[in-house]
Design a protein around this motif. Structure first.
Motif, PDB file in Angstrom:
ATOM      1  N   THR A  78       0.847  -1.182   0.000  1.00  0.00           N
ATOM      2  CA  THR A  78       0.000   0.000   0.000  1.00  0.00           C
ATOM      3  C   THR A  78       0.889   1.240   0.000  1.00  0.00           C
ATOM      4  OG1 THR A  78      -0.097   0.234   2.407  1.00  0.00           O
ATOM      5  CG2 THR A  78      -1.698  -1.268   1.367  1.00  0.00           C
ATOM      6  N   ARG A  79       0.303   2.357  -0.286  1.00  0.00           N
ATOM      7  CA  ARG A  79       1.066   3.608  -0.296  1.00  0.00           C
ATOM      8  C   ARG A  79       1.661   3.898   1.085  1.00  0.00           C
ATOM      9  NH1 ARG A  79       1.416   8.052  -3.517  1.00  0.00           N
ATOM     10  NH2 ARG A  79       1.978  10.018  -2.513  1.00  0.00           N
ATOM     11  N   ASP A  80       0.856   3.690   2.123  1.00  0.00           N
ATOM     12  CA  ASP A  80       1.351   3.952   3.479  1.00  0.00           C
ATOM     13  C   ASP A  80       2.485   3.002   3.839  1.00  0.00           C
ATOM     14  OD1 ASP A  80      -0.407   6.016   3.824  1.00  0.00           O
ATOM     15  OD2 ASP A  80      -1.857   4.867   5.019  1.00  0.00           O
ATOM     16  N   GLU A  81       2.375   1.730   3.457  1.00  0.00           N
ATOM     17  CA  GLU A  81       3.441   0.771   3.732  1.00  0.00           C
ATOM     18  C   GLU A  81       4.721   1.180   3.018  1.00  0.00           C
ATOM     19  OE1 GLU A  81       1.244  -3.519   4.461  1.00  0.00           O
ATOM     20  OE2 GLU A  81       1.541  -2.824   2.400  1.00  0.00           O
ATOM     21  N   LEU A  82       4.602   1.562   1.763  1.00  0.00           N
ATOM     22  CA  LEU A  82       5.767   1.958   0.978  1.00  0.00           C
ATOM     23  C   LEU A  82       6.452   3.165   1.606  1.00  0.00           C
ATOM     24  CD1 LEU A  82       7.418   1.521  -1.658  1.00  0.00           C
ATOM     25  CD2 LEU A  82       5.844   3.104  -2.776  1.00  0.00           C
ATOM     26  N   GLU A  83       5.685   4.162   1.960  1.00  0.00           N
ATOM     27  CA  GLU A  83       6.270   5.373   2.546  1.00  0.00           C
ATOM     28  C   GLU A  83       6.898   5.077   3.909  1.00  0.00           C
ATOM     29  OE1 GLU A  83       3.307   8.415   2.576  1.00  0.00           O
ATOM     30  OE2 GLU A  83       3.444   8.768   0.402  1.00  0.00           O
ATOM     31  N   GLY A  84       6.275   4.191   4.678  1.00  0.00           N
ATOM     32  CA  GLY A  84       6.827   3.847   5.988  1.00  0.00           C
ATOM     33  C   GLY A  84       8.173   3.162   5.879  1.00  0.00           C
ATOM     34  N   VAL A  85       8.289   2.215   4.956  1.00  0.00           N
ATOM     35  CA  VAL A  85       9.567   1.519   4.778  1.00  0.00           C
ATOM     36  C   VAL A  85      10.628   2.474   4.256  1.00  0.00           C
ATOM     37  CG1 VAL A  85      10.764  -0.302   3.538  1.00  0.00           C
ATOM     38  CG2 VAL A  85       8.461  -0.712   4.408  1.00  0.00           C
ATOM     39  N   LEU A  86      10.273   3.280   3.274  1.00  0.00           N
ATOM     40  CA  LEU A  86      11.254   4.210   2.708  1.00  0.00           C
ATOM     41  C   LEU A  86      11.721   5.223   3.750  1.00  0.00           C
ATOM     42  CD1 LEU A  86       9.703   4.809  -0.823  1.00  0.00           C
ATOM     43  CD2 LEU A  86      11.901   3.699  -0.321  1.00  0.00           C
TER      44      LEU A  86
END
Length: 297
Positions: free
Chosen positions: A65-73
């Protein structure tokens, strides 16, 4: 580059490749739980996504998800830009199967003594159930005291540290393992607050980095408490005090186990009269010594 990744990546595989590239490009130092860019990247990604830390392959092509991607990055970017050890980003460190809470109030757990406690200090402790009193000197996060509690279930354990901040972290870890009745936290400058206390087993992973090495430490180590790293010009200031004071705090047949890093040659030259036993660890036999009470007195 991290902003571009938010719009161009979609899978765990994308993140893994990107992280390894960025970590290598930044010449990050690894030594707080992992040894290379790939393992570090995999750990941070799996942890951030709340996935099993030992299972990467099934998730490589999972879309985020967008939130998952941003959190990892975000966590990968902090690792690169701030050069924080991963343990301070995830607030966890592992010694074998034991997980501990950590933050910048304590050094990241990485003691060779942990390996020895898994074997209950065999053969030097013949019957672990007969150990009734033990001390973890310079306890930091409390990790070794907790391992001692599991190795010696009948022992009352004192866990001492000079830093009240470190003891707050240790208190949390002791509570996490429900060991408040067995482990007693003590603020003490080495043995100073332990007058009259004696033990069957004393272990210590004290500060032992010498002054030139402190100056040359990678940036990741500079986030750790300086008090827990350096110990004088030759790295042995704390160890000298331990050797001087320990006999007063050891029961008959008691043992002392101390980690001293790369200082074996310096230590043996400083104490030629002591018959150090050097214990075998995964890194060799030059990092942890053992002495019996009668060998020091």
């Amino acid at each position: 580059m991290f902003d571009q990744a938010k719009t161009q990546f979609s899978t765990v595989r994308d993140l893994l490749r990107f992280a390894v590239s960025r970590f290598n490009e930044a010449n990050l130092f690894f030594g707080h739980g992992t040894q290379n860019a790939y393992d570090e990247a995999a750990y941070l990604i799996l942890h951030s996504l709340h996935l099993p830390l030992d299972t990467l392959e099934p998730f490589l092509d999972a879309r985020l998800t967008r939130d998952e991607l941003e959190g990892v990055l975000h966590i990968l970017e902090r690792r690169v830009n701030e050069r924080l050890p991963s343990a301070y980003l995830t607030h966890e460190a592992w010694l074998g199967d034991f997980r501990f809470y950590v933050d910048e109030r304590v050094i990241v757990p990485r003691s060779f003594i942990a390996e020895l406690l898994r074997e209950q200090l065999s053969p030097w402790v013949e019957d672990p159930e007969l150990v009734t009193s033990a001390l973890d000197l310079c306890t930091g996060s409390g990790c070794l005291a907790i391992l001692m509690a599991h190795a010696f279930p009948n022992a009352e354990i004192d866990a001492a540290d000079l830093s009240p901040d470190a003891l707050e972290v240790a208190k949390r870890n002791v509570a996490d393992y429900a060991l408040e009745d067995q482990i007693h936290l003590v603020q003490s400058d080495l043995f100073s607050a332990l007058e009259g206390q004696t033990y069957d087993v004393i272990i210590s992973n004290p500060p032992y980095v010498n002054a030139p090495s402190v100056q040359a430490l990678p940036a990741e180590y500079l986030h750790e408490p300086e008090l827990a790293l350096g110990s004088g010009e030759d790295g042995l200031d704390a160890t000298r005090i331990i050797l001087r004071e320990a006999p007063k705090h050891m029961n008959p047949d008691g043992i002392l186990v101390v980690e001293i890093g790369y200082n074996r040659d310096v230590l043996e030259a400083a104490f030629p009269e002591l018959p150090f036993t050097w214990l075998e660890t995964s890194a060799g036999d030059g990092f942890v010594f053992l002495l019996k009470r009668e060998q020091i007195t």
